[in-house]
Design an enzyme around this catalytic site. Structure first.
Site, PDB file in Angstrom:
ATOM      1  N   ASP A  33       0.948  -1.199  -0.010  1.00 31.53           N
ATOM      2  CA  ASP A  33      -0.070  -0.226   0.011  1.00 31.53           C
ATOM      3  C   ASP A  33       0.884   1.254   0.038  1.00 31.53           C
ATOM      4  O   ASP A  33       1.982   0.870  -0.008  1.00 31.53           O
ATOM      5  CB  ASP A  33      -0.979   0.182   1.282  1.00 31.53           C
ATOM      6  CG  ASP A  33      -1.653   1.197   1.275  1.00 31.53           C
ATOM      7  OD1 ASP A  33      -2.465   1.566   0.555  1.00 31.53           O
ATOM      8  OD2 ASP A  33      -1.580   2.113   2.373  1.00 31.53           O
ATOM      9  N   SER A  34       0.273   2.360  -0.192  1.00 32.82           N
ATOM     10  CA  SER A  34       1.042   3.510  -0.051  1.00 32.82           C
ATOM     11  C   SER A  34       1.660   3.996   1.384  1.00 32.82           C
ATOM     12  O   SER A  34       2.462   4.735   1.495  1.00 32.82           O
ATOM     13  CB  SER A  34       0.256   4.637  -0.504  1.00 32.82           C
ATOM     14  OG  SER A  34      -0.981   4.886   0.327  1.00 32.82           O
TER      15      SER A  34
ATOM     16  N   CYS B 164      -4.547  -1.401  -1.769  1.00 35.37           N
ATOM     17  CA  CYS B 164      -4.562  -0.177  -2.113  1.00 35.37           C
ATOM     18  C   CYS B 164      -5.505  -0.081  -3.226  1.00 35.37           C
ATOM     19  O   CYS B 164      -5.247  -0.443  -4.336  1.00 35.37           O
ATOM     20  CB  CYS B 164      -3.375   0.666  -2.235  1.00 35.37           C
ATOM     21  SG  CYS B 164      -3.522   2.345  -2.708  1.00 35.37           S
TER      22      CYS B 164
ATOM     23  N   GLU C 173      -4.057   8.989   8.783  1.00 35.23           N
ATOM     24  CA  GLU C 173      -2.792   9.080   8.998  1.00 35.23           C
ATOM     25  C   GLU C 173      -2.552   9.849  10.407  1.00 35.23           C
ATOM     26  O   GLU C 173      -1.551   9.410  11.254  1.00 35.23           O
ATOM     27  CB  GLU C 173      -1.953   9.558   8.041  1.00 35.23           C
ATOM     28  CG  GLU C 173      -1.927   8.606   6.913  1.00 35.23           C
ATOM     29  CD  GLU C 173      -0.654   7.815   6.562  1.00 35.23           C
ATOM     30  OE1 GLU C 173       0.141   8.002   7.159  1.00 35.23           O
ATOM     31  OE2 GLU C 173      -0.887   6.694   6.136  1.00 35.23           O
TER      32      GLU C 173
ATOM     33  N   CYS D 286     -11.093   2.956   0.270  1.00 34.10           N
ATOM     34  CA  CYS D 286      -9.537   3.409   0.448  1.00 34.10           C
ATOM     35  C   CYS D 286      -9.250   2.472   1.804  1.00 34.10           C
ATOM     36  O   CYS D 286      -9.982   2.554   2.508  1.00 34.10           O
ATOM     37  CB  CYS D 286      -9.660   4.849   0.527  1.00 34.10           C
ATOM     38  SG  CYS D 286      -7.900   5.097   1.428  1.00 34.10           S
ATOM     39  N   THR D 287      -8.240   1.959   1.451  1.00 37.93           N
ATOM     40  CA  THR D 287      -7.837   0.944   2.839  1.00 37.93           C
ATOM     41  C   THR D 287      -7.337   1.788   3.986  1.00 37.93           C
ATOM     42  O   THR D 287      -7.336   1.037   5.052  1.00 37.93           O
ATOM     43  CB  THR D 287      -6.605   0.111   2.218  1.00 37.93           C
ATOM     44  OG1 THR D 287      -5.641   0.816   1.544  1.00 37.93           O
ATOM     45  CG2 THR D 287      -7.108  -0.947   1.232  1.00 37.93           C
ATOM     46  N   HIS D 288      -7.310   3.107   3.875  1.00 32.99           N
ATOM     47  CA  HIS D 288      -7.132   3.829   5.149  1.00 32.99           C
ATOM     48  C   HIS D 288      -8.645   4.173   5.829  1.00 32.99           C
ATOM     49  O   HIS D 288      -8.453   4.302   7.071  1.00 32.99           O
ATOM     50  CB  HIS D 288      -6.675   5.171   4.808  1.00 32.99           C
ATOM     51  CG  HIS D 288      -5.123   5.360   4.613  1.00 32.99           C
ATOM     52  ND1 HIS D 288      -4.701   4.755   3.584  1.00 32.99           N
ATOM     53  CD2 HIS D 288      -4.188   5.822   5.236  1.00 32.99           C
ATOM     54  CE1 HIS D 288      -3.307   4.969   3.664  1.00 32.99           C
ATOM     55  NE2 HIS D 288      -3.067   5.758   4.531  1.00 32.99           N
TER      56      HIS D 288
HETATM   57  N1  DGL Z   1      -4.673   3.349   1.049  1.00 27.31           N
HETATM   58  C1  DGL Z   1      -4.703   3.860  -0.277  1.00 27.31           C
HETATM   59  C2  DGL Z   1      -6.258   3.325  -1.164  1.00 27.31           C
HETATM   60  O1  DGL Z   1      -6.648   2.416  -0.732  1.00 27.31           O
HETATM   61  C3  DGL Z   1      -4.934   5.321  -0.706  1.00 27.31           C
HETATM   62  C4  DGL Z   1      -3.823   6.271   0.296  1.00 27.31           C
HETATM   63  C5  DGL Z   1      -3.113   7.260  -0.300  1.00 27.31           C
HETATM   64  O2  DGL Z   1      -3.886   8.222  -1.022  1.00 27.31           O
HETATM   65  O3  DGL Z   1      -2.221   6.964  -0.556  1.00 27.31           O
HETATM   66  O4  DGL Z   1      -6.576   4.145  -2.120  1.00 27.31           O
END
Ligand code: DGL
Length: 298
Positions: A24-25, A87, A166, A215-217
């Protein structure tokens, strides 16, 4: 005993103890990694968090597609047996190309989330919140409507949610096992609620009964988001569904790890701060993270 059952019993049990690669990022993909660890407790995982280039959301799909190739190749060189693009942005940008390029199966998170949403909705009105790049790719709308063309999809980019997620990881205290539960209060503060209302009120007015956390966040923000959209809206995160896909893909290929295996979890960050990744990553993974190293992919 007939011929077929004799043959089945005589077949050797085949195991593959190579690790699963997940990336992931940043920390968000750990919400997927922890579901994989829960569903498949004997599987080892190599996780890459591309913190140096986080966030992916505001970048172009071409640029993020390049990162997918880079990290995927690195994982293949590290002997993974399957790659999970944990991600949504990276899935939208590079899943198809990764599946064409890499010699191991590649699973993304958009299709599993779309499937869960299509199954959950009753009024066939589904909201999707995601990064700007994911929304612009239209990946969720296509995936959901591929399953049921009668579903109306309302998508909104919610870029500040990545920032909030974050930030919250950095502000949290207390036992990590409670951190991501619905009871977690770290995200329930007026400034965050104001932003959440701004993003989510228009979706609520669209009469959606299901909202994809695209989004996984965002599973980290479940309490904050749920507080605004209300209990009548089902929140969908693709993590569990993606973990199920991983189990199925490995099972089908006779590539599950042996059940006598102690799993090994290795974490790599492209960021400079290993201690920060260890401490914040442990909160999201919900288990202390020990093996963290820096990796330079550029
Ligand atoms: N976790 C990433 C996703 O699922 C996005 C976060 C980012 O913008 O880096 O899209």
């Amino acid at each position: 005993m007939d011929q077929d059952s004799t043959q089945l019993e005589d077949m050797p049990c085949v195991f593959d103890n190579a690790p699963i690669g997940v990336f992931d990022s940043g920390f968000g993909g750990l919400t997927v990694a922890r579901e994989i660890a829960k569903a498949l407790p004997h599987e080892s995982i190599v996780y890459v968090g591309d913190s140096a280039r986080c966030p992916y959301g505001p970048r172009s799909l071409d640029e993020v597609g390049g990162y997918v190739q880079q990290i995927g190749s690195w994982l293949v060189d590290h002997g993974v047996k399957l790659i999970v693009i944990a991600c949504n942005t990276a899935t939208a940008a590079g899943l198809a190309e990764a599946q064409r390029t890499f010699p191991v199966p590649v699973i993304g998170v958009v299709e599993p989330g779309a499937r869960a949403a299509a199954h959950a909705t009753k009024n066939r009105r589904v909201g999707v919140i995601a990064t700007k790049a994911t929304v612009e790719s239209d990946a969720y709308t296509k995936a959901i409507r591929h399953i049921d063309a009668g579903i109306t999809v309302f998508s909104t980019a919610t870029p500040r949610f990545v920032e909030i997620a974050e930030q919250g990881i950095r502000m949290a205290e207390g036992p990590i096992e409670n951190y991501t539960s619905l009871a977690s209060k770290v995200y329930i503060r007026p400034a965050f609620q104001e932003i959440a209302r701004e993003y989510l009120e228009p979706l609520r007015r669209c009469d959606i009964d299901t909202l994809v956390l695209g989004c996984t966040h965002f599973p980290l923000l479940k309490a904050l988001i749920g507080g605004v959209v209300g209990r009548e809206v089902t929140l969908i995160s693709s993590a569990k569904e993606a973990a199920r896909d991983v189990a199925e893909a490995l099972g089908r290929r006779n590539a599950l790890a042996g059940i006598d295996r102690e799993p090994r979890y290795d974490f790599f960050t492209t960021g400079e701060d290993i201690d920060e990744f260890r401490s914040f990553g442990s909160r999201v993974f919900r288990t202390p993270i020990d093996n963290v190293a820096h990796v330079d992919l550029s």
